[in-house]
Scaffold this active site. Structure first.
Site, short mmCIF file in Angstrom:
data_model
loop_
_atom_site.label_atom_id
_atom_site.label_comp_id
_atom_site.label_asym_id
_atom_site.label_seq_id
_atom_site.Cartn_x
_atom_site.Cartn_y
_atom_site.Cartn_z
CD GLU A 95 2.47 4.34 -7.16
OE1 GLU A 95 1.82 4.28 -8.23
OE2 GLU A 95 3.63 3.90 -7.05
CB CYS A 127 -5.79 5.17 -9.92
SG CYS A 127 -5.09 3.52 -9.71
P1 NAD Z 1 -8.25 11.29 -0.82
O1 NAD Z 1 -9.15 12.47 -0.85
O2 NAD Z 1 -8.56 10.15 0.08
O3 NAD Z 1 -6.78 11.83 -0.53
C1 NAD Z 1 -5.67 10.95 -0.46
C2 NAD Z 1 -4.98 11.14 0.88
O4 NAD Z 1 -4.45 12.46 0.94
C3 NAD Z 1 -5.92 10.97 2.05
O5 NAD Z 1 -5.32 10.12 3.01
C4 NAD Z 1 -6.13 12.37 2.53
O6 NAD Z 1 -6.37 12.45 3.92
C5 NAD Z 1 -4.82 13.05 2.18
N1 NAD Z 1 -4.96 14.49 2.02
C6 NAD Z 1 -6.02 15.15 1.52
N2 NAD Z 1 -5.78 16.48 1.53
C7 NAD Z 1 -4.57 16.66 2.07
C8 NAD Z 1 -3.77 17.80 2.36
N3 NAD Z 1 -4.16 19.04 2.09
N4 NAD Z 1 -2.55 17.60 2.90
C9 NAD Z 1 -2.12 16.35 3.17
N5 NAD Z 1 -2.84 15.24 2.91
C10 NAD Z 1 -4.04 15.38 2.36
O7 NAD Z 1 -8.12 10.63 -2.25
P2 NAD Z 1 -8.12 11.33 -3.69
O8 NAD Z 1 -6.95 12.21 -3.85
O9 NAD Z 1 -9.48 11.82 -4.02
O10 NAD Z 1 -7.88 10.00 -4.51
C11 NAD Z 1 -8.23 9.92 -5.84
C12 NAD Z 1 -7.02 10.20 -6.72
O11 NAD Z 1 -6.03 9.23 -6.41
C13 NAD Z 1 -7.31 10.05 -8.18
O12 NAD Z 1 -6.59 11.04 -8.88
C14 NAD Z 1 -6.77 8.68 -8.49
O13 NAD Z 1 -6.44 8.50 -9.83
C15 NAD Z 1 -5.58 8.61 -7.60
N6 NAD Z 1 -5.23 7.24 -7.30
C16 NAD Z 1 -4.04 6.78 -7.74
C17 NAD Z 1 -3.71 5.47 -7.51
C18 NAD Z 1 -2.41 4.92 -7.98
O14 NAD Z 1 -2.06 3.83 -7.54
N7 NAD Z 1 -1.66 5.60 -8.84
C19 NAD Z 1 -4.58 4.64 -6.83
C20 NAD Z 1 -5.78 5.16 -6.37
C21 NAD Z 1 -6.10 6.46 -6.61
#
Ligand code: NAD
Length: 466
Positions: A220, A254
């Site tokens: 997602e 998102c």
């Molecule tokens: P985040 O930084 O919290 O990362 C998401 C998860 O990935 C966390 O649990 C984090 O610990 C893990 N993570 C981070 N780096 C990692 C690595 N190198 N290896 C493994 N796991 C790792 O959140 P984010 O990515 O900043 O979230 C924002 C993004 O998520 C935006 O692009 C947003 O659009 C998207 N998003 C999508 C949805 C959806 O339902 N499609 C919902 C919310 C957010």
């Protein structure tokens, strides 16, 4: 309230936790629907009993207004779980399907079975919803599940880490806390499904780790979700609905409208209506409004302040590092090559791009990655139909923003760069099931025609019936 500001689970314990979940799955205690029902009810109870603490944690991490936290994080989860409870038997029942002539006489069925051990990795923007809704789906389908909330919203992570073992069966449901090292360790283990929500860069890391064990993934992701405003649009309503969808959670959604492509003939009217909506929602000074959130971290705050240089603020533009405040900001004179138009904004900045007509807007969108969401505002239905026909997006709301996400009947997810797999409602349970195809034959009838030796007569008959 205990606050853990840098919560993480001991890395050395992670593989043991996953091994425990596999043993539990193999013990089949997650199979009876009564067990699943109890866990789902307990999850609702966990949210109800601890509503005040969770809302406070959302406020600490994201300045989330209480009403927003209640609707988008807590009530959303309980709504999804209630639907799962109502349909638990139905969604876990064997489905009859037709049998083709060649296999007759027989009966064909699809038997839903759980996948095994599911891993759910969540981001920080709706940290309760995006962790618990997929986890609940996995439980409803009969899996064991390990959850990994985001370290970027550490207060919510800490509260959930304490509550989950108090309410849910610890042999089958675990939560580990941490960032990159913990998640890397987790992803090195074997799962039967990984459900990841977050950005596409890490989505690739997750998918690569999953490939080692041939584990299916749901990703997602995000991206730049555009808004088209046709000249036939109801501008006042459009502005209000866009302002709501954009500045909810201070733009950290998102499916928030990322940028607006507006027909030049209605641009001024639209910007004025947007200004009115912002003032109606958040007053003359949104900084003092109880209804407006904050940016999640100093790193994200700095990123947004720097993105702002890609255009000229025509509304807002103010920021305050001390409390990570970025005003609801509308940008004109946008540089299409600047980072603000190259990466997902994920914050309260709204670039407005003037187009000569909706055709130009469609071409702008189709020359870019498929977005997670697309919004079109138009009273002219042929314009709406043309946009729907010529563009691809994870989901669409017509004459509105965000709301397609709220329907359990509309699987929510992305396409291409914005992700793979949809959930919510029935699809949020199906994603964690294998619909095992079974063909059941009797032995009373066993026509010889089906077997060798092959003869001209048999071939003639096959030509007739197949
Ligand atoms: P985040 O930084 O919290 O990362 C998401 C998860 O990935 C966390 O649990 C984090 O610990 C893990 N993570 C981070 N780096 C990692 C690595 N190198 N290896 C493994 N796991 C790792 O959140 P984010 O990515 O900043 O979230 C924002 C993004 O998520 C935006 O692009 C947003 O659009 C998207 N998003 C999508 C949805 C959806 O339902 N499609 C919902 C919310 C957010």
């Amino acid at each position: 309230m205990t606050m853990q500001l840098d919560p993480h689970t001991d890395i050395a314990s992670i593989s043991g936790t996953v091994a425990k979940l596999r043993n539990t799955y193999n013990s089949r205690i997650t199979r009876p629907l009564a067990w699943r029902r109890q866990q789902l009810q307990n999850m609702i109870k966990m949210l109800d009993d601890n509503e005040a603490e969770l809302l406070e944690a959302l406020k600490v991490d994201l300045g989330k207004p209480t009403t927003e936290g209640f609707i988008t994080d807590l009530a959303f989860v309980t709504g999804e779980i209630k639907l799962m409870l109502k349909n638990l038997t139905k969604w876990n029942s064997t489905e009859k399907v037709p049998t083709p002539l060649v296999a007759m006489p027989a009966k064909s069925v699809l038997i839903p079975e759980p996948l095994g051990v599911v891993c759910v990795i969540a981001p920080w923007n709706y940290p309760v919803q995006l962790l618990l809704v997929p986890a609940a789906g996995a439980i409803a389908a009969g899996n064991t599940v390990i959850m990994k909330p985001s370290e970027v919203s550490p207060t919510v992570s800490g509260v959930l880490a304490r509550l989950v073992p108090q309410y849910l069966d610890t042999t089958a449901v675990s939560l580990i806390e941490g960032g990159v090292p913990e998640t890397t360790e987790l992803l090195a283990l074997k799962f039967d499904h990984i459900f990841y929500t977050g950005n596409g860069k890490i989505g690739r890391v997750v998918m690569a780790a999953a490939a080692v064990n041939l584990t299916p993934v749901t990703l997602e992701l995000g991206g730049k979700s555009p808004v088209i405003i046709d000249k036939s649009a109801n501008i006042e309503v459009a502005a209000r609905r866009i302002a709501w969808g954009k500045w909810l959670n201070a733009g950290q959604t998102c499916v928030a409208p990322d940028y607006v492509l507006v027909d030049s003939s209605v641009e001024d009217k639209f910007v004025n209506a947007l200004r009115t909506s912002i003032t109606d929602f958040y007053g003359e000074n949104p900084h003092t409004s109880d209804s407006y959130g904050r940016i999640v971290s100093p790193r994200h705050f700095d990123r947004l302040v720097s993105l702002m240089t890609g255009g000229t603020p025509i509304i807002g533009g103010e920021s305050a590092a001390a409390d990570r405040y970025v005003a609801p900001t509308v940008l004109g004179n946008v540089n299409l090559n600047a980072p603000i138009m190259q990466e997902e904004i994920f914050g309260p900045l709204l670039p407005i791009i003037s187009v000569k007509d909706t055709n130009e807007a469609i071409e702008f969108i189709t020359s870019r990655d498929h977005p997670l969401a697309l919004y079109v505002f138009a009273e002219n239905s042929s314009v709406v139909n043309e946009v729907l026909e010529r563009t691809t997006a994870g989901g669409v709301t017509v004459n509105g923003t965000l709301l397609h996400l709220t329907s359990p009947h509309l699987p929510f997810g992305g396409v291409g760069e914005s992700g793979m797999g949809g959930y919510h409602g029935k699809s949020g349970v199906r994603i964690f099931q294998h619909m095992k195809p079974v063909l059941k034959r009797g032995t009373k009838i066993d026509p010889k025609i089906s077997y060798p030796p092959y003869t001209e007569r048999k071939l003639k008959l096959f030509r007739k019936v197949l």
